[in-house]
Design a protein around this motif. Structure first.
Motif, PDB file in Angstrom:
ATOM      1  N   LYS A  11       0.888  -1.223  -0.088  1.00  0.00           N
ATOM      2  CA  LYS A  11      -0.107   0.070   0.061  1.00  0.00           C
ATOM      3  C   LYS A  11       0.805   1.302  -0.012  1.00  0.00           C
ATOM      4  O   LYS A  11       0.614   2.128  -0.600  1.00  0.00           O
ATOM      5  N   ILE A  12       1.870   1.188   0.831  1.00  0.00           N
ATOM      6  CA  ILE A  12       2.762   2.455   0.773  1.00  0.00           C
ATOM      7  C   ILE A  12       3.617   2.529  -0.474  1.00  0.00           C
ATOM      8  O   ILE A  12       3.579   3.609  -0.886  1.00  0.00           O
ATOM      9  N   ASN A  13       3.888   1.499  -0.927  1.00  0.00           N
ATOM     10  CA  ASN A  13       4.785   1.849  -2.162  1.00  0.00           C
ATOM     11  C   ASN A  13       3.725   2.152  -3.487  1.00  0.00           C
ATOM     12  O   ASN A  13       4.365   2.957  -4.329  1.00  0.00           O
ATOM     13  N   ASN A  14       2.643   1.482  -3.226  1.00  0.00           N
ATOM     14  CA  ASN A  14       1.793   2.178  -4.638  1.00  0.00           C
ATOM     15  C   ASN A  14       1.501   3.376  -4.252  1.00  0.00           C
ATOM     16  O   ASN A  14       1.301   4.225  -5.306  1.00  0.00           O
ATOM     17  N   GLU A  15       1.256   3.925  -2.898  1.00  0.00           N
ATOM     18  CA  GLU A  15       1.166   5.412  -2.796  1.00  0.00           C
ATOM     19  C   GLU A  15       2.036   6.159  -3.286  1.00  0.00           C
ATOM     20  O   GLU A  15       1.895   7.331  -3.803  1.00  0.00           O
ATOM     21  N   ALA A  16       3.180   5.693  -2.923  1.00  0.00           N
ATOM     22  CA  ALA A  16       4.497   6.525  -3.521  1.00  0.00           C
ATOM     23  C   ALA A  16       5.024   6.330  -5.152  1.00  0.00           C
ATOM     24  O   ALA A  16       5.742   7.162  -5.440  1.00  0.00           O
ATOM     25  N   VAL A  66       9.520   2.165  -4.868  1.00  0.00           N
ATOM     26  CA  VAL A  66       9.617   1.132  -3.850  1.00  0.00           C
ATOM     27  C   VAL A  66      10.570   1.981  -2.545  1.00  0.00           C
ATOM     28  O   VAL A  66      11.503   2.215  -2.731  1.00  0.00           O
ATOM     29  N   LEU A  67       9.800   2.429  -1.803  1.00  0.00           N
ATOM     30  CA  LEU A  67      10.098   3.095  -0.924  1.00  0.00           C
ATOM     31  C   LEU A  67      10.516   2.346   0.758  1.00  0.00           C
ATOM     32  O   LEU A  67      11.247   2.619   1.224  1.00  0.00           O
ATOM     33  N   ILE A  68       9.762   1.368   0.408  1.00  0.00           N
ATOM     34  CA  ILE A  68       9.759   0.562   1.689  1.00  0.00           C
ATOM     35  C   ILE A  68       9.896  -0.982   1.436  1.00  0.00           C
ATOM     36  O   ILE A  68       9.297  -1.420   0.474  1.00  0.00           O
TER      37      ILE A  68
END
Length: 96
Positions: free
Chosen positions: A80-85, A88-90
């Motif tokens: 979810k975080i990577n899709n939002e950003a 690949v942040l996390i």
């Protein structure tokens, strides 16, 4: 009339962030600010510490029940975080 080398403000800002190598930090800060929307207010209210370092999200949760539930859905949170950003942040979540 627009010249051939003119850029929109958005393009200019993105290019500047890439030149100064601050785009990743900007994206990380945005994700931390959106933490309540990503996981919900009840989880966000019980999150005592939250930071990103070397593609790892570090969390300190005061409730052991919520910590256990987040551990089980760890991969979904990362996705979810990577899709939002939109990058690949996390790669990993570490509970403190």
């Amino acid at each position: 009339m627009r010249k051939a080398n003119d850029k929109s403000l958005k393009e200019a800002i993105e290019q500047m962030m890439q030149v100064y190598k601050i785009k990743r930090k900007f994206d990380e800060t945005g994700i931390l600010a959106q933490w309540p929307q990503l996981v919900g207010k009840s989880v966000a209210n019980r999150t005592k510490e939250l930071f990103i370092h070397d593609k790892k999200l570090f969390l300190r949760i005061e409730s052991s029940v919520i910590k256990n539930e987040l551990t089980m859905i760890r991969s979904q949170i990362i996705e979810k975080i990577n899709n939002e950003a939109k990058s690949v942040l996390i790669e990993e979540i570490i509970f403190l």
